[in-house]
Design a protein around this motif. Structure first.
Motif, PDB file in Angstrom:
ATOM      1  N   TRP A   6       0.875  -1.163  -0.096  1.00 50.25           N
ATOM      2  CA  TRP A   6      -0.018   0.050  -0.038  1.00 50.25           C
ATOM      3  C   TRP A   6       0.879   1.114   0.048  1.00 50.25           C
ATOM      4  N   PRO A   7       1.136   1.743  -1.189  1.00 58.29           N
ATOM      5  CA  PRO A   7       2.152   3.082  -1.414  1.00 58.29           C
ATOM      6  C   PRO A   7       1.527   4.219  -0.328  1.00 58.29           C
ATOM      7  N   GLY A   8       2.353   4.619   0.430  1.00 56.71           N
ATOM      8  CA  GLY A   8       2.180   5.854   1.327  1.00 56.71           C
ATOM      9  C   GLY A   8       1.407   5.371   2.699  1.00 56.71           C
ATOM     10  N   GLY A   9       1.009   4.252   2.571  1.00 62.34           N
ATOM     11  CA  GLY A   9       0.287   3.606   3.783  1.00 62.34           C
ATOM     12  C   GLY A   9       1.164   3.760   5.086  1.00 62.34           C
ATOM     13  N   THR A  10       0.608   3.634   6.258  1.00 60.97           N
ATOM     14  CA  THR A  10       1.446   3.737   7.638  1.00 60.97           C
ATOM     15  C   THR A  10       0.617   2.918   8.545  1.00 60.97           C
ATOM     16  N   LEU A  11       1.303   2.586   9.541  1.00 60.12           N
ATOM     17  CA  LEU A  11       0.838   1.494  10.613  1.00 60.12           C
ATOM     18  C   LEU A  11      -0.338   2.322  11.405  1.00 60.12           C
ATOM     19  N   PRO A  12      -0.157   3.667  11.642  1.00 57.13           N
ATOM     20  CA  PRO A  12      -1.197   4.160  12.392  1.00 57.13           C
ATOM     21  C   PRO A  12      -2.614   4.259  11.490  1.00 57.13           C
ATOM     22  N   ALA A  13      -2.521   4.431  10.085  1.00 59.07           N
ATOM     23  CA  ALA A  13      -3.340   4.448   9.423  1.00 59.07           C
ATOM     24  C   ALA A  13      -4.193   3.031   9.174  1.00 59.07           C
ATOM     25  N   PHE A  14      -3.294   1.985   9.209  1.00 59.03           N
ATOM     26  CA  PHE A  14      -3.919   0.825   9.215  1.00 59.03           C
ATOM     27  C   PHE A  14      -4.482   0.495  10.447  1.00 59.03           C
ATOM     28  N   GLU A  15      -4.078   0.730  11.676  1.00 57.19           N
ATOM     29  CA  GLU A  15      -4.421   0.349  12.912  1.00 57.19           C
ATOM     30  C   GLU A  15      -5.764   1.169  13.222  1.00 57.19           C
ATOM     31  N   GLU A  16      -6.019   2.506  12.708  1.00 61.08           N
ATOM     32  CA  GLU A  16      -7.257   2.942  12.500  1.00 61.08           C
ATOM     33  C   GLU A  16      -8.352   2.743  12.033  1.00 61.08           C
ATOM     34  N   GLN A  17      -7.931   2.214  10.662  1.00 61.87           N
ATOM     35  CA  GLN A  17      -8.969   1.529   9.777  1.00 61.87           C
ATOM     36  C   GLN A  17      -9.367   0.167  10.253  1.00 61.87           C
ATOM     37  N   HIS A  18      -8.409  -0.520  10.727  1.00 64.24           N
ATOM     38  CA  HIS A  18      -8.782  -1.897  11.286  1.00 64.24           C
ATOM     39  C   HIS A  18      -9.655  -1.875  12.411  1.00 64.24           C
ATOM     40  N   ALA A  19      -9.198  -0.791  13.639  1.00 63.96           N
ATOM     41  CA  ALA A  19     -10.224  -0.612  14.460  1.00 63.96           C
ATOM     42  C   ALA A  19     -11.656  -0.290  14.315  1.00 63.96           C
ATOM     43  N   GLU A  20     -11.895   0.342  13.189  1.00 60.87           N
ATOM     44  CA  GLU A  20     -13.227   0.807  12.650  1.00 60.87           C
ATOM     45  C   GLU A  20     -13.845  -0.176  12.027  1.00 60.87           C
ATOM     46  N   GLU A  21     -13.110  -1.015  11.521  1.00 59.19           N
ATOM     47  CA  GLU A  21     -13.705  -2.308  10.624  1.00 59.19           C
ATOM     48  C   GLU A  21     -14.222  -3.402  11.828  1.00 59.19           C
TER      49      GLU A  21
ATOM     50  N   VAL B 298       1.893  -7.041   9.554  1.00 61.62           N
ATOM     51  CA  VAL B 298       2.000  -5.594   8.761  1.00 61.62           C
ATOM     52  C   VAL B 298       3.222  -4.964   9.308  1.00 61.62           C
ATOM     53  N   GLY B 299       3.633  -4.338   8.352  1.00 65.46           N
ATOM     54  CA  GLY B 299       4.958  -3.652   8.546  1.00 65.46           C
ATOM     55  C   GLY B 299       5.160  -2.360   7.522  1.00 65.46           C
ATOM     56  N   GLU B 300       5.895  -1.611   7.840  1.00 62.96           N
ATOM     57  CA  GLU B 300       6.305  -0.624   6.904  1.00 62.96           C
ATOM     58  C   GLU B 300       7.502  -0.690   6.081  1.00 62.96           C
ATOM     59  N   VAL B 301       7.352  -0.677   4.777  1.00 60.58           N
ATOM     60  CA  VAL B 301       8.671  -0.865   3.819  1.00 60.58           C
ATOM     61  C   VAL B 301       8.668   0.211   2.582  1.00 60.58           C
ATOM     62  N   ASN B 302       9.640   0.716   2.105  1.00 64.69           N
ATOM     63  CA  ASN B 302       9.574   1.551   1.024  1.00 64.69           C
ATOM     64  C   ASN B 302       8.692   2.679   0.989  1.00 64.69           C
ATOM     65  N   GLN B 303       8.501   3.294   2.020  1.00 65.92           N
ATOM     66  CA  GLN B 303       7.694   4.509   2.216  1.00 65.92           C
ATOM     67  C   GLN B 303       6.062   4.130   1.969  1.00 65.92           C
ATOM     68  N   GLY B 304       5.894   2.916   2.439  1.00 67.20           N
ATOM     69  CA  GLY B 304       4.455   2.230   2.599  1.00 67.20           C
ATOM     70  C   GLY B 304       4.395   1.124   3.380  1.00 67.20           C
ATOM     71  N   LEU B 305       3.106   0.440   3.160  1.00 59.52           N
ATOM     72  CA  LEU B 305       2.677  -0.482   4.113  1.00 59.52           C
ATOM     73  C   LEU B 305       2.504  -1.701   3.392  1.00 59.52           C
ATOM     74  N   ARG B 306       3.202  -2.802   4.083  1.00 62.85           N
ATOM     75  CA  ARG B 306       3.230  -4.168   3.228  1.00 62.85           C
ATOM     76  C   ARG B 306       2.289  -5.067   4.482  1.00 62.85           C
ATOM     77  N   ILE B 307       1.019  -5.678   3.793  1.00 57.58           N
ATOM     78  CA  ILE B 307       0.294  -6.401   4.768  1.00 57.58           C
ATOM     79  C   ILE B 307       0.557  -7.996   4.088  1.00 57.58           C
ATOM     80  N   VAL B 308       0.883  -8.786   4.794  1.00 61.63           N
ATOM     81  CA  VAL B 308       0.812 -10.213   4.508  1.00 61.63           C
ATOM     82  C   VAL B 308      -0.153 -10.986   5.166  1.00 61.63           C
ATOM     83  N   ALA B 309      -1.074 -11.480   4.459  1.00 61.00           N
ATOM     84  CA  ALA B 309      -2.269 -12.341   5.243  1.00 61.00           C
ATOM     85  C   ALA B 309      -2.299 -13.522   4.712  1.00 61.00           C
ATOM     86  N   VAL B 310      -2.693 -14.583   5.628  1.00 62.83           N
ATOM     87  CA  VAL B 310      -2.824 -16.070   5.531  1.00 62.83           C
ATOM     88  C   VAL B 310      -4.327 -16.313   5.712  1.00 62.83           C
TER      89      VAL B 310
END
Length: 108
Positions: free
Chosen positions: A9-24, A40-52
């Motif tokens: 997710w280019p430009g994504g951040t962990l705080p944005a993910f945590e806020e979105q996830h809490a709302e969902e 979830v981790g921050e990489v290359n000025q963005g967010l990477r989410i690996v899901a199983v």
């Protein structure tokens, strides 16, 4: 077999993910059907989410149901469109010692 997605997710951040996830989760009361694990981790000025996922159908259902506003919050630099790589697990291993920091904090 499990189905794995790696979403960047280019430009994504962990705080944005945590806020979105809490709302969902607050709206549904639980995580997405079929989600077995998420990393979830921050990489290359963005967010990477690996899901199983339990199945490809579960993963596809998640991405199809993700609201556009949520996608834009998680990937502001790409207009809400993540780059997703997916694969079916042909072999897997899970350690019995696997534990997350949050679980360890609650057990201490």
């Amino acid at each position: 077999m499990e189905y794995i997605t790696v979403a960047d997710w280019p430009g994504g951040t962990l705080p944005a993910f945590e806020e979105q996830h809490a709302e969902e989760v607050a709206g549904r009361g639980e995580d997405h059907d079929g989600l077995l694990a998420r990393y979830v981790g921050e990489v290359n000025q963005g967010l990477r989410i690996v899901a199983v996922w339990a199945s490809q159908t579960d993963a596809e259902s998640f991405f199809a149901s993700l609201p556009e506003a949520a996608s834009r919050r998680l990937a502001p630099e790409s207009g809400g469109i993540p780059s997703v790589t997916a694969l079916t697990s042909l072999n897997s291993y899970v350690s019995r010692r696997l534990i997350t920091p949050q679980v360890a904090d609650h057990e201490a």
